[in-house]
Write a protein that holds these residues in place. Structure first.
Motif, PDB file in Angstrom:
ATOM      1  N   MET A  49       0.814  -1.203   0.000  1.00  0.00           N
ATOM      2  CA  MET A  49       0.000   0.000   0.000  1.00  0.00           C
ATOM      3  C   MET A  49       0.859   1.270   0.000  1.00  0.00           C
ATOM      4  O   MET A  49       0.532   2.238  -0.669  1.00  0.00           O
ATOM      5  CB  MET A  49      -0.913   0.003   1.219  1.00  0.00           C
ATOM      6  N   TYR A  50       1.915   1.282   0.797  1.00  0.00           N
ATOM      7  CA  TYR A  50       2.685   2.508   0.945  1.00  0.00           C
ATOM      8  C   TYR A  50       3.807   2.647  -0.086  1.00  0.00           C
ATOM      9  O   TYR A  50       4.472   3.669  -0.141  1.00  0.00           O
ATOM     10  CB  TYR A  50       3.293   2.589   2.354  1.00  0.00           C
ATOM     11  N   LYS A  51       4.052   1.630  -0.906  1.00  0.00           N
ATOM     12  CA  LYS A  51       5.189   1.671  -1.829  1.00  0.00           C
ATOM     13  C   LYS A  51       5.081   2.844  -2.804  1.00  0.00           C
ATOM     14  O   LYS A  51       6.052   3.580  -3.022  1.00  0.00           O
ATOM     15  CB  LYS A  51       5.319   0.344  -2.571  1.00  0.00           C
ATOM     16  N   ALA A  52       3.921   3.023  -3.398  1.00  0.00           N
ATOM     17  CA  ALA A  52       3.752   4.121  -4.349  1.00  0.00           C
ATOM     18  C   ALA A  52       3.861   5.471  -3.644  1.00  0.00           C
ATOM     19  O   ALA A  52       4.425   6.431  -4.192  1.00  0.00           O
ATOM     20  CB  ALA A  52       2.399   3.991  -5.051  1.00  0.00           C
ATOM     21  N   ARG A  86       5.803  -1.040  10.203  1.00  0.00           N
ATOM     22  CA  ARG A  86       4.590  -0.441  10.741  1.00  0.00           C
ATOM     23  C   ARG A  86       4.642   1.089  10.644  1.00  0.00           C
ATOM     24  O   ARG A  86       3.610   1.743  10.429  1.00  0.00           O
ATOM     25  CB  ARG A  86       4.410  -0.881  12.199  1.00  0.00           C
ATOM     26  N   ALA A  87       5.825   1.676  10.788  1.00  0.00           N
ATOM     27  CA  ALA A  87       5.962   3.131  10.690  1.00  0.00           C
ATOM     28  C   ALA A  87       5.647   3.624   9.282  1.00  0.00           C
ATOM     29  O   ALA A  87       4.989   4.663   9.108  1.00  0.00           O
ATOM     30  CB  ALA A  87       7.369   3.553  11.099  1.00  0.00           C
ATOM     31  N   LEU A  88       6.118   2.915   8.256  1.00  0.00           N
ATOM     32  CA  LEU A  88       5.808   3.297   6.876  1.00  0.00           C
ATOM     33  C   LEU A  88       4.305   3.215   6.611  1.00  0.00           C
ATOM     34  O   LEU A  88       3.729   4.092   5.959  1.00  0.00           O
ATOM     35  CB  LEU A  88       6.570   2.398   5.905  1.00  0.00           C
ATOM     36  N   LEU A  89       3.692   2.176   7.136  1.00  0.00           N
ATOM     37  CA  LEU A  89       2.254   2.020   6.956  1.00  0.00           C
ATOM     38  C   LEU A  89       1.493   3.144   7.681  1.00  0.00           C
ATOM     39  O   LEU A  89       0.543   3.725   7.142  1.00  0.00           O
ATOM     40  CB  LEU A  89       1.818   0.654   7.489  1.00  0.00           C
ATOM     41  N   GLY A  90       1.944   3.471   8.909  1.00  0.00           N
ATOM     42  CA  GLY A  90       1.298   4.540   9.660  1.00  0.00           C
ATOM     43  C   GLY A  90       1.468   5.897   9.006  1.00  0.00           C
ATOM     44  O   GLY A  90       0.547   6.722   8.986  1.00  0.00           O
ATOM     45  N   ALA A  91       2.668   6.161   8.462  1.00  0.00           N
ATOM     46  CA  ALA A  91       2.910   7.429   7.782  1.00  0.00           C
ATOM     47  C   ALA A  91       2.052   7.554   6.531  1.00  0.00           C
ATOM     48  O   ALA A  91       1.512   8.627   6.223  1.00  0.00           O
ATOM     49  CB  ALA A  91       4.391   7.544   7.425  1.00  0.00           C
ATOM     50  N   TYR A  92       1.925   6.448   5.815  1.00  0.00           N
ATOM     51  CA  TYR A  92       1.060   6.440   4.623  1.00  0.00           C
ATOM     52  C   TYR A  92      -0.386   6.737   5.010  1.00  0.00           C
ATOM     53  O   TYR A  92      -1.065   7.560   4.373  1.00  0.00           O
ATOM     54  CB  TYR A  92       1.166   5.089   3.931  1.00  0.00           C
TER      55      TYR A  92
END
Length: 542
Positions: A1-4, A240-246
């Protein structure tokens, strides 16, 4: 989800092994060097230990890649086997056939024949056993017998044991002393330090396609603190941080977002501590449960039971208590175990083979070994590992925790005892080792070349010690600060050179009011082992 969202081509913090994300820190490279040296030296056993998730598999993978082409390798992943099953698994790993029905002798003979043939063909044979802490002592002894097969200049079989810190304890058993003596190289893999955590995160993000830093410096510091520097935990938190930031639409991850991600990923809340640990469990829950998270909680933790024994002045009223004390004394003969307890007093969990003075600076402490009396130690006012010698010649290593009113609290092994100061002076062996807290930078010298943070720390410490006003905005080691340092050195009987070296810093810290372990103050000790049928529990007050 957060890659783009972050312009990434891949998931940078997947816990699945991927060669392109292989990051070799300085410690991993050092571990690999030790292992390769041990194998080239021709010894029988090489040992690699480390906490869960510190990267032992990474090192073993690199080891396999650097083995000479003339090496036959067997890798055992599940060593929780009987002796016969272990030998059969080794034969299977080398693709050897063995007679049926299977017997210990047939398996041993099959391996012996194979090793001789390999040596005659100019090939080397290597056995790597992962999760070796699960090996049974009798299996380890059988492995040692395998390494008895040798020529004049080399072993026919070399064995690499990889495991968690419990493996070190396993090898300390008297039954395995011959095996322990055959370990030609050993390395304990510590967690990553702050700089390596920063490099690790940047490396993985760059491999995944990130061109700009996503994690702020404050986030990296929080990540180091909350992960304990363990790569596997770092991956969990960063994912989890990347997902939360997204989800929040944030292009940069700060310390607050990182702390929330750490709580969601591991269940550990950020208590604001600025200290790392020598080794940290996967989620840190065990240390929290044991009360060893940091000195900020001192005074809150309940006091463990204290066993009182007035030896040898008077016989305790309970004979069982004296017997138990003798048993504890008999087992308190390892200095590294006492040092491990001293680190726990300061809030750090050290692996047994890292519980030494050499590891102190990694957690912003300094370690000092001195010779002197109990009175000398009391002037320093720090808990210490002391070397005691009883009348019958038995040598004891204990941690002196607290001294008051003619009584001393000691940590003997994992138990806390109260003894008379008279007895302690009788068995005092002169030598003691104590820890003290360095300035925030970890530097042991503050001089004109030091940074602003060190200079301001010194200004505050020396001014308070001399009862002089503190200059809040001092930014350099000027003449006024030099004069204060010289005045303090004169007062303490030190060389008046105006440079705050280790002795000057130690004296300043001793005279500070900072909440650190002191001999004249109560210190939470490790929970004691008690037996209500044998031990007189007196509660927290002594």
């Amino acid at each position: 989800m957060y890659k783009a969202f972050f312009n990434l081509t891949d998931n940078p913090f997947s816990i699945s092994p991927n060669p392109k994300y292989l990051y070799m820190s300085e410690r991993h490279a050092e571990a690999l060097t030790h292992l390769l040296y041990g194998l080239r030296d021709g010894g029988g056993f090489v040992l690699l230990t480390g906490e869960v998730g510190t990267g032992k598999t990474t090192v073993s993978r690199c080891l396999r890649q650097q083995l000479p082409e003339d090496t036959d390798l067997a890798f055992i992943l599940n060593p929780a086997l009987s002796t016969e099953d272990m030998l059969a698994s080794i034969c299977d790993a080398f693709h050897l056939t063995y007679p049926q029905p299977v017997s210990l002798k047939a398996l041993f003979d099959t391996l012996h024949h194979f090793l001789l043939q390999n040596h005659q063909a100019g090939r080397r044979t290597l056995l790597v056993i992962d999760e070796a802490q699960h090996l049974m002592p009798e299996v380890l002894e059988q492995l040692r017998l395998l390494t008895n097969m040798e020529t004049d200049d080399a072993k026919l079989l070399q064995i690499v044991l990889i495991g968690q810190p419990e493996l070190q304890q396993l090898l300390r058993q008297p039954l395995l002393r011959q095996l322990a003596q055959r370990i030609t190289a050993r390395y304990h893999l510590l967690p990553l330090d702050l700089n390596d955590v920063d490099s690790y995160v940047r490396f993985r993000m760059q491999v995944a396609g990130s061109l700009q830093p996503v994690f702020t410096p404050s986030a990296i510091r929080a990540l180091h603190r909350l992960s304990g520097g363990i790569p596997r935990v770092i991956n969990l938190i960063c994912e989890r941080a990347l997902l939360g930031a997204y989800a929040a639409g944030c292009e940069r991850i700060n310390d607050k977002l990182l702390a929330q991600a750490a709580y969601e990923a591991t269940g550990v809340r950020d208590e604001g501590s600025t200290r790392s640990v020598l080794s940290f469990s996967l989620v840190g829950v065990l240390m929290l449960a044991a009360g060893w998270f940091g000195w900020q909680q001192w005074g809150v933790l309940p006091q463990p039971p204290v066993k009182k024994v007035s030896v040898p002045v008077t016989l305790p009223p309970d004979a069982n208590l004296l017997k138990h004390f003798d048993r504890v004394i008999a087992e308190a003969d390892y200095e590294d175990q006492a040092m491990q307890q001293l680190y726990r007093v300061w809030g750090f969990e050290a692996a047994i083979d890292e519980a030494s003075c050499d590891a102190a600076q990694r957690v912003n402490l300094s370690c000092v070994q001195e010779f002197g009396t109990l009175d000398d130690l009391l002037k320093l006012n720090y808990p210490a590992v002391v070397h005691l010698t009883e009348e019958d010649g038995r040598e004891i290593y204990a941690v002196v925790l607290h001294v008051a009113d003619g009584q001393a609290d000691l940590l003997l092994g994992s138990e806390r005892w109260q003894v008379s100061v008279e007895w302690l002076n009788k068995v005092w062996g002169q030598g003691y080792t104590f820890l003290w807290q360095l300035p925030e930078s970890g530097h042991t010298v503050i001089s004109k070349r030091s940074g602003v943070a060190d200079v301001r720390w010194l200004e505050a410490a020396v001014s308070q010690a001399l009862r002089l006003p503190v200059r809040n905005k001092v930014s350099r080691f000027d003449a006024q600060l030099t004069d204060k340092v010289r005045q303090f050195q004169k007062q303490e009987g030190l060389v008046e050179d105006g440079v705050a070296g280790e002795q000057t810093l130690l004296r300043l810290v001793i005279r500070s009011q900072k909440a650190v372990p002191r001999l004249n103050g109560r210190i939470p000790a490790q929970q004691t082992v008690s037996n209500s049928d044998e031990i007189e529990n007196t509660g927290g007050d002594s």
